[in-house]
Write an enzyme that holds these catalytic residues in place. Structure first.
Site, PDB file in Angstrom:
ATOM      1  N   ARG A 280      78.184  13.463  54.621  1.00  0.00           N
ATOM      2  CA  ARG A 280      78.289  11.995  54.625  1.00  0.00           C
ATOM      3  C   ARG A 280      79.074  11.620  53.376  1.00  0.00           C
ATOM      4  O   ARG A 280      78.602  11.825  52.248  1.00  0.00           O
ATOM      5  CB  ARG A 280      76.910  11.346  54.620  1.00  0.00           C
ATOM      6  CG  ARG A 280      76.965   9.862  54.314  1.00  0.00           C
ATOM      7  CD  ARG A 280      75.685   9.147  54.635  1.00  0.00           C
ATOM      8  NE  ARG A 280      75.488   9.014  56.062  1.00  0.00           N
ATOM      9  CZ  ARG A 280      74.629   8.177  56.635  1.00  0.00           C
ATOM     10  NH1 ARG A 280      73.872   7.397  55.896  1.00  0.00           N
ATOM     11  NH2 ARG A 280      74.515   8.110  57.945  1.00  0.00           N
TER      12      ARG A 280
ATOM     13  N   HIS B 119      81.537   7.685  62.721  1.00  0.00           N
ATOM     14  CA  HIS B 119      80.128   8.084  62.756  1.00  0.00           C
ATOM     15  C   HIS B 119      79.874   8.724  64.128  1.00  0.00           C
ATOM     16  O   HIS B 119      79.191   8.151  64.991  1.00  0.00           O
ATOM     17  CB  HIS B 119      79.246   6.859  62.542  1.00  0.00           C
ATOM     18  CG  HIS B 119      77.852   7.174  62.085  1.00  0.00           C
ATOM     19  ND1 HIS B 119      77.404   8.462  61.880  1.00  0.00           N
ATOM     20  CD2 HIS B 119      76.782   6.357  61.805  1.00  0.00           C
ATOM     21  CE1 HIS B 119      76.134   8.433  61.489  1.00  0.00           C
ATOM     22  NE2 HIS B 119      75.740   7.175  61.440  1.00  0.00           N
TER      23      HIS B 119
ATOM     24  N   GLN C 258      76.274   9.231  65.685  1.00  0.00           N
ATOM     25  CA  GLN C 258      75.685   7.958  66.088  1.00  0.00           C
ATOM     26  C   GLN C 258      76.178   7.559  67.479  1.00  0.00           C
ATOM     27  O   GLN C 258      75.392   7.212  68.359  1.00  0.00           O
ATOM     28  CB  GLN C 258      76.061   6.881  65.059  1.00  0.00           C
ATOM     29  CG  GLN C 258      75.488   5.522  65.366  1.00  0.00           C
ATOM     30  CD  GLN C 258      73.975   5.495  65.200  1.00  0.00           C
ATOM     31  OE1 GLN C 258      73.474   5.869  64.156  1.00  0.00           O
ATOM     32  NE2 GLN C 258      73.258   5.053  66.215  1.00  0.00           N
TER      33      GLN C 258
ATOM     34  N   ASP D 177      76.058  -3.873  64.144  1.00  0.00           N
ATOM     35  CA  ASP D 177      75.913  -3.014  62.952  1.00  0.00           C
ATOM     36  C   ASP D 177      75.867  -3.952  61.739  1.00  0.00           C
ATOM     37  O   ASP D 177      76.173  -5.149  61.856  1.00  0.00           O
ATOM     38  CB  ASP D 177      77.125  -2.064  62.879  1.00  0.00           C
ATOM     39  CG  ASP D 177      77.088  -1.100  61.699  1.00  0.00           C
ATOM     40  OD1 ASP D 177      76.025  -0.931  61.066  1.00  0.00           O
ATOM     41  OD2 ASP D 177      78.150  -0.508  61.395  1.00  0.00           O
TER      42      ASP D 177
ATOM     43  N   CYS E  95      72.594   0.521  65.223  1.00  0.00           N
ATOM     44  CA  CYS E  95      72.527   1.888  64.678  1.00  0.00           C
ATOM     45  C   CYS E  95      71.477   2.006  63.581  1.00  0.00           C
ATOM     46  O   CYS E  95      71.040   3.103  63.264  1.00  0.00           O
ATOM     47  CB  CYS E  95      73.895   2.301  64.156  1.00  0.00           C
ATOM     48  SG  CYS E  95      74.592   1.151  62.971  1.00  0.00           S
TER      49      CYS E  95
ATOM     50  N   ARG F 234      69.137  10.413  68.018  1.00  0.00           N
ATOM     51  CA  ARG F 234      69.940  11.093  66.981  1.00  0.00           C
ATOM     52  C   ARG F 234      69.452  12.532  66.830  1.00  0.00           C
ATOM     53  O   ARG F 234      70.229  13.472  66.731  1.00  0.00           O
ATOM     54  CB  ARG F 234      69.817  10.366  65.624  1.00  0.00           C
ATOM     55  CG  ARG F 234      70.429   8.959  65.573  1.00  0.00           C
ATOM     56  CD  ARG F 234      71.938   9.007  65.589  1.00  0.00           C
ATOM     57  NE  ARG F 234      72.479   9.840  64.526  1.00  0.00           N
ATOM     58  CZ  ARG F 234      72.679   9.457  63.266  1.00  0.00           C
ATOM     59  NH1 ARG F 234      72.424   8.218  62.912  1.00  0.00           N
ATOM     60  NH2 ARG F 234      73.198  10.277  62.373  1.00  0.00           N
TER      61      ARG F 234
HETATM   62  N1   CP Z   1      72.291   5.059  61.574  1.00  0.00           N
HETATM   63  C1   CP Z   1      72.316   5.878  60.488  1.00  0.00           C
HETATM   64  O1   CP Z   1      73.220   6.712  60.321  1.00  0.00           O
HETATM   65  O2   CP Z   1      71.279   5.722  59.638  1.00  0.00           O
HETATM   66  P1   CP Z   1      71.158   6.306  58.157  1.00  0.00           P
HETATM   67  O3   CP Z   1      72.225   5.638  57.338  1.00  0.00           O
HETATM   68  O4   CP Z   1      69.784   5.972  57.717  1.00  0.00           O
HETATM   69  O5   CP Z   1      71.403   7.802  58.218  1.00  0.00           O
HETATM   70  N1  NVA Z   2      78.694   0.704  59.060  1.00  0.00           N
HETATM   71  C1  NVA Z   2      77.491   1.169  58.407  1.00  0.00           C
HETATM   72  C2  NVA Z   2      76.771   2.145  59.273  1.00  0.00           C
HETATM   73  C3  NVA Z   2      75.439   2.617  58.757  1.00  0.00           C
HETATM   74  C4  NVA Z   2      74.799   3.648  59.616  1.00  0.00           C
HETATM   75  C5  NVA Z   2      77.834   1.769  57.061  1.00  0.00           C
HETATM   76  O1  NVA Z   2      78.871   2.444  56.948  1.00  0.00           O
HETATM   77  O2  NVA Z   2      77.091   1.559  56.102  1.00  0.00           O
END
Ligand code: CP
Ligand code: NVA
Length: 305
Positions: free
Chosen positions: A101, A128, A131, A223, A263, A291
């Site tokens: 990430r 993502h 997701q 989102d 999400c 997930r």
């Molecule tokens: N939706 C999602 O990726 O959640 P987190 O940021 O908690 O991993």
């Molecule tokens: N668009 C959001 C998604 C979180 C799962 C972010 O990047 O923070």
């Protein structure tokens, strides 16, 4: 070079179908897979916070008989303490795969060039993919895989929407999205998705009008308005999203039983109201659960198990 999942575009329709059918099996009888990753060690390299991605990957790897090490922002300091390509080549000698990430998508693509085992994108500024796979799996569970539900997405045109656009294109699905002006998905994303859609029959339609996107939809998705890393421009983003809240007024335009999707994490009172988030059509926790199942399937698929 091993297979990886950095973008939904790394998967063919055949791959996605395999992942979804494996997900069904894993969800139905997890005990049949308890040794599938035995002896395998994974690293979770996270530059940003996480609840779902971190814990579902750790749990999934554990349930498949493998083990994992979490490396948070302060641990290896990718590209700061040491160059990304050096970390990748070192970890390649120890591990069976990584979940990453990152802020910059390029950090994951650079890492992948120097790492011979599977690299899985657990969210970057651009995509993502895990997701989106869990989201479409959830839609199929609720709407059936034979139907062609209309998914409406109201929100930012960044990582989550980009992966949904690519996946809808591959699946031949119908996706209508509304973003504020200036926050549309990148033109290269739309060009690629439209090219894929020519052969799959997908319909991807974008506008700046939430009511148009939601009209008659079978599922409505949103989102956060302020993504991780955007905290400094919070005020500007809140202004841009005026009129984009998923509330009862907007949902009234969708089908009566339209699924409510998010999400997570959710910010009630910003992108979604308490009433809609907690309403009987909300499937946000099914998405979160899926997930786990989808990512177990992704790992087994990429490992060729
Ligand atoms: N939706 C999602 O990726 O959640 P987190 O940021 O908690 O991993
Ligand atoms: N668009 C959001 C998604 C979180 C799962 C972010 O990047 O923070």
């Amino acid at each position: 070079m091993g297979r990886h999942l950095i973008s939904i575009e790394d998967l063919s329709l055949r791959d996605i179908k395999k992942i979804f059918s494996l997900t069904e099996e894993l969800k139905r009888s997890p005990e049949s897979f308890q040794n599938a990753l035995r002896g395998h060690k994974f690293a979770l390299i996270f530059e940003k916070p996480s609840t779902r991605t971190w814990v579902s990957f750790e749990t999934g790897i554990f349930q498949l008989g493998g083990s994992s090490v979490y490396l948070g922002p302060g641990d290896i300091k990718l590209g700061e303490r040491e160059e990304t390509r050096d970390v990748a080549r070192v970890l390649d000698r120890y591990l069976s795969g990584v979940v990453m990430r990152t802020f910059a998508h390029e950090t994951i693509t650079e890492f992948q060039q120097y790492f011979t085992k599977p690299v899985i994108n657990g969210l970057s500024d651009r995509e993502h993919p895990c997701q989106a796979l869990a989201d479409y799996f959830t839609i199929q569970e609720h709407c059936g895989s034979a139907s062609k539900p209309v998914l409406a997405y109201v929100g930012d045109g960044n990582n989550v929407l980009t992966s949904l656009v690519y996946l809808a294109a591959r699946l031949g699905a119908v996706l209508r999205y509304a973003t504020p002006k200036g926050l549309e998905p990148h033109p290269s994303v739309l060009a690629s998705a439209r090219k894929t859609a020519l052969s799959t029959g997908a319909r991807i339609e974008g506008s700046h009008k939430p009511a148009d996107a939601v009209n008659g939809a079978d599922a409505v998705y949103t989102d956060v308005w302020v993504s991780m890393g955007e905290e400094k421009i919070r005020d500007q983003k809140l202004k841009q999203f005026k009129g984009f809240q998923l509330n009862a007024r907007l949902m009234a335009g969708a089908k009566k039983k339209a699924l409510v999707m998010h999400c997570l994490p959710a910010h009630r009172g910003e992108e979604i109201t308490e009433e809609i988030m907690e309403g009987k059509n909300s499937v946000v926790f099914d998405q979160a659960e899926n997930r786990l199942h989808v990512q177990k399937a992704v790992m087994l698929f990429l490992m060729g198990s």
